[in-house]
Structure formats: C-alpha cells, structure tokens
Design a protein around this motif. Structure first.
Motif, PDB file in Angstrom:
ATOM      1  N   VAL A 106       0.858  -1.190   0.000  1.00 15.48           N
ATOM      2  CA  VAL A 106       0.000   0.000   0.000  1.00 15.48           C
ATOM      3  C   VAL A 106       0.884   1.226   0.000  1.00 15.48           C
ATOM      4  O   VAL A 106       1.899   1.282   0.715  1.00 15.48           O
ATOM      5  CB  VAL A 106      -0.924   0.032   1.243  1.00 15.48           C
ATOM      6  N   ALA A 107       0.525   2.214  -0.805  1.00 18.32           N
ATOM      7  CA  ALA A 107       1.215   3.502  -0.800  1.00 18.32           C
ATOM      8  C   ALA A 107       0.175   4.605  -0.771  1.00 18.32           C
ATOM      9  O   ALA A 107      -0.816   4.556  -1.502  1.00 18.32           O
ATOM     10  CB  ALA A 107       2.102   3.653  -2.033  1.00 18.32           C
ATOM     11  N   ALA A 159      -2.290  13.692   9.807  1.00 14.68           N
ATOM     12  CA  ALA A 159      -2.968  12.534  10.381  1.00 14.68           C
ATOM     13  C   ALA A 159      -2.749  11.278   9.542  1.00 14.68           C
ATOM     14  O   ALA A 159      -2.492  10.196  10.085  1.00 14.68           O
ATOM     15  CB  ALA A 159      -4.458  12.819  10.538  1.00 14.68           C
ATOM     16  N   ILE A 160      -2.826  11.395   8.213  1.00 16.67           N
ATOM     17  CA  ILE A 160      -2.672  10.192   7.402  1.00 16.67           C
ATOM     18  C   ILE A 160      -1.230   9.698   7.454  1.00 16.67           C
ATOM     19  O   ILE A 160      -0.977   8.488   7.464  1.00 16.67           O
ATOM     20  CB  ILE A 160      -3.146  10.422   5.950  1.00 16.67           C
ATOM     21  N   ASN A 181       3.403   2.401   3.109  1.00 18.96           N
ATOM     22  CA  ASN A 181       4.238   3.590   3.177  1.00 18.96           C
ATOM     23  C   ASN A 181       3.479   4.777   2.599  1.00 18.96           C
ATOM     24  O   ASN A 181       2.391   4.622   2.034  1.00 18.96           O
ATOM     25  CB  ASN A 181       5.532   3.380   2.379  1.00 18.96           C
ATOM     26  N   ALA A 182       4.069   5.950   2.723  1.00 18.74           N
ATOM     27  CA  ALA A 182       3.454   7.147   2.153  1.00 18.74           C
ATOM     28  C   ALA A 182       4.524   8.028   1.531  1.00 18.74           C
ATOM     29  O   ALA A 182       5.704   7.920   1.855  1.00 18.74           O
ATOM     30  CB  ALA A 182       2.701   7.927   3.230  1.00 18.74           C
ATOM     31  N   VAL A 183       4.088   8.885   0.635  1.00 18.32           N
ATOM     32  CA  VAL A 183       4.969   9.908   0.078  1.00 18.32           C
ATOM     33  C   VAL A 183       4.464  11.267   0.541  1.00 18.32           C
ATOM     34  O   VAL A 183       3.271  11.448   0.787  1.00 18.32           O
ATOM     35  CB  VAL A 183       5.031   9.856  -1.461  1.00 18.32           C
ATOM     36  N   GLY A 184       5.398  12.209   0.654  1.00 24.78           N
ATOM     37  CA  GLY A 184       5.054  13.566   1.064  1.00 24.78           C
ATOM     38  C   GLY A 184       5.532  14.550   0.015  1.00 24.78           C
ATOM     39  O   GLY A 184       6.624  15.106   0.160  1.00 24.78           O
ATOM     40  N   MET A 238      10.642  -2.078   3.042  1.00 21.99           N
ATOM     41  CA  MET A 238      10.249  -0.762   3.537  1.00 21.99           C
ATOM     42  C   MET A 238       8.800  -0.764   3.988  1.00 21.99           C
ATOM     43  O   MET A 238       7.907  -1.165   3.245  1.00 21.99           O
ATOM     44  CB  MET A 238      10.425   0.295   2.432  1.00 21.99           C
ATOM     45  N   THR A 239       8.567  -0.311   5.193  1.00 22.78           N
ATOM     46  CA  THR A 239       7.200  -0.123   5.663  1.00 22.78           C
ATOM     47  C   THR A 239       7.200   0.950   6.744  1.00 22.78           C
ATOM     48  O   THR A 239       8.190   1.132   7.464  1.00 22.78           O
ATOM     49  CB  THR A 239       6.571  -1.431   6.170  1.00 22.78           C
ATOM     50  N   GLY A 240       6.116   1.681   6.858  1.00 24.69           N
ATOM     51  CA  GLY A 240       6.003   2.729   7.863  1.00 24.69           C
ATOM     52  C   GLY A 240       6.808   3.973   7.548  1.00 24.69           C
ATOM     53  O   GLY A 240       7.019   4.818   8.421  1.00 24.69           O
ATOM     54  N   GLN A 241       7.239   4.119   6.303  1.00 25.09           N
ATOM     55  CA  GLN A 241       8.065   5.265   5.933  1.00 25.09           C
ATOM     56  C   GLN A 241       7.238   6.376   5.278  1.00 25.09           C
ATOM     57  O   GLN A 241       6.306   6.100   4.529  1.00 25.09           O
ATOM     58  CB  GLN A 241       9.168   4.830   4.962  1.00 25.09           C
ATOM     59  N   ILE A 242       7.611   7.610   5.558  1.00 23.62           N
ATOM     60  CA  ILE A 242       7.051   8.768   4.865  1.00 23.62           C
ATOM     61  C   ILE A 242       8.192   9.334   4.036  1.00 23.62           C
ATOM     62  O   ILE A 242       9.150   9.895   4.579  1.00 23.62           O
ATOM     63  CB  ILE A 242       6.515   9.837   5.834  1.00 23.62           C
ATOM     64  N   ILE A 243       8.112   9.181   2.746  1.00 24.48           N
ATOM     65  CA  ILE A 243       9.192   9.594   1.856  1.00 24.48           C
ATOM     66  C   ILE A 243       8.857  10.974   1.301  1.00 24.48           C
ATOM     67  O   ILE A 243       7.929  11.130   0.497  1.00 24.48           O
ATOM     68  CB  ILE A 243       9.379   8.581   0.718  1.00 24.48           C
ATOM     69  N   TYR A 244       9.612  11.961   1.734  1.00 20.28           N
ATOM     70  CA  TYR A 244       9.339  13.335   1.315  1.00 20.28           C
ATOM     71  C   TYR A 244      10.017  13.623  -0.029  1.00 20.28           C
ATOM     72  O   TYR A 244      11.238  13.587  -0.152  1.00 20.28           O
ATOM     73  CB  TYR A 244       9.778  14.324   2.395  1.00 20.28           C
TER      74      TYR A 244
END
Length: 267
Positions: A106-107, A159-160, A181-184, A238-244
């Motif tokens: 999931v991203a 929050a997300i 993970n997420a991107v910023g 990779m998991t739980g990362q916020i990649i800016y």
C-alpha cells in the motif's frame, strides 16, 4: 505474473500518471475516481467505497496493491473526508483482498504539508476516528477564513502520515505481509497549481510556505514513480516510511538532526 494495482485519483494529475506507469511496467491498473476512471466512486463516502470494492472484486478477483492517492485541497472539511477518512476507509475496505495476495503493498499520498504547523487537536480527532467531531471542528476553522481553514488540509495530511506509521508494524499489516508507506510531495505542478505558479507572486507564496531549493516544483511523474515503486515487488522491506519528495523542504523544516532531542513540529 502481473499484479493488480488499485489507484485512486486516477482521473488526473499524480494518480493518472501512476496508473500509466503501473501499466507500462506490466501490471494492471484499476483506476478509481469521481470521473474519468474505470470505476467512479466518491471516496468521501464509506458506502460508495464498499460498493466499489465489491465491483473490483467481482471483476478482478484479487488486489495486490493500493495506491491511495486521491486528495483535495479546499481548506474545508472535505479535505478531512477525502485525504484522511477516504484514504483510511479505502485501504481498510481493500484489506481482505490484499491479505489474499502473496506480496501486497500500500502507498498513500500524504504531503509536505504534514510537516507544517497545524492544529494537533484536529489531528487527534482524526486519529481517534471521531468523524462528526472532526468535521464540525473543521467547519469552525473554515469559517475563520482561508488561512485558518488551511488547517483542514495540513491536519488531514499530518494525520494520514501518522496513521501509516501507526499501523505499519501491526498484525493487520506487517504480520499479514502487507507493507504500507506514504509519500510527502512538496509543490507539484498540476492543473490545480498552474495559476498559482504562473506568476512571480504566486511562486513566492508557494515556495515561501514550502521551499524547494532542489529543482523547484515537482512534476506528477516525479511522485508517481515513487508510489509505483512502493507497491511493486522491488519494495521488499520498507514499511512505515514517509518519503518526502519535496526538493529539500523536509531538510529545511526539520533540520539536520532528527535523531536527538526530538520536539514537536508545531513548536
């Protein structure tokens, strides 16, 4: 073997580019959006999300990845409904299908705005799933004008990003073999920002709030490339990362030392 990847917000911008990249890399893109996508869905509505999951399941059977990219910036409670609740509801609704995949990923598209000062009370209401209270609080912020109303956007993104880090190591995700993970992104050149970035005053406003000394405004594909990697089989750990992906804003905002004496980003 190709993978089935759900992409929300696939009708335009980053989501449209992500869907194209998924296909170019040999996988199947399942596009969701209000319009201009394979499946039309209102991601601010839980019932609408539940219905589209049934439709996707009936047509494709399995889902190997979700790119929860859809978002709004209206400086109103709609940002809370789509950017936070919509993303969480989408991921959770697809979880039963993801858990059947051997390599689920999931991203989520967060934002560099998650690093900006925001209303931590609103962030907590979102994380506590107090939907009605959060919406009412967001309305009160909107009524104070666009500058205060912007907190709806920044809080939804804070929050997300927090939610991603919270759920990543849990049994629901990590123990089920699902990386999240997420991107910023920083300032992105999209149809939504064309007018803003077309004038010197607008650029000063945008980059004054979110500086990008490295290459300036992003292209949608700059963000899409990372999202597609995160849901690919190449992302093994990779998991739980916020990649800016922000041209340097994260380094400016949080400073060079993020390991010692941490403090709130709102101090």
């Amino acid at each position: 073997m190709s993978r089935n990847i759900v992409v929300t917000g696939a009708g335009s911008g980053i989501g449209e580019m992500a869907a194209k990249l998924v296909v170019e890399r040999g996988d199947v893109a399942i596009g969701l959006d209000l319009k201009n996508a394979e499946f039309e869905v209102d991601l601010s509505n839980q019932d609408s999300i539940a219905q589209v999951v049934e439709q996707v399941s009936a047509k494709y059977g399995t889902v190997d990845g979700v790119i929860a990219n859809a978002g709004t910036q209206t400086n109103s409670p709609l940002d809370l409904k789509v950017n936070y609740f919509g993303a969480v509801d989408t991921v959770r609704a697809f979880l039963p299908l993801l858990q059947k995949s051997e390599n689920a990923r999931v991203a989520i598209t967060a934002s560099g705005a998650s690093l900006q000062p925001t209303d931590t009370n609103l962030v907590q209401l979102l994380l506590d799933d107090k939907r009605e209270e959060a919406i009412e609080y967001g309305k009160s912020l909107q009524e104070q004008g666009p500058e205060i109303g912007y907190t709806n956007y920044s809080a939804s993104k804070r929050a997300i990003a927090t939610w991603v880090r919270r759920v990543a190591p849990t049994d629901e995700f990590a123990a089920s073999g699902i990386g999240i993970n997420a991107v910023g992104p920083g300032v992105v050149a999209t149809p939504m920002t064309t007018e803003l970035l077309s004038t010197e005053e607008g650029r000063a406003l945008a980059f004054g709030a979110m500086p990008a000394p490295y290459n300036g405004a992003l292209r949608p594909e700059d963000v899409a490339d990372v999202l597609v990697f995160l849901v690919s089989g190449l992302n093994r750990s990779m998991t739980g990362q916020i990649i800016y992906i922000d041209g340097g804003f994260d380094s400016i905002r949080r400073g060079e030392d993020i390991w010692h004496a941490p403090k709130s980003m709102d101090q």
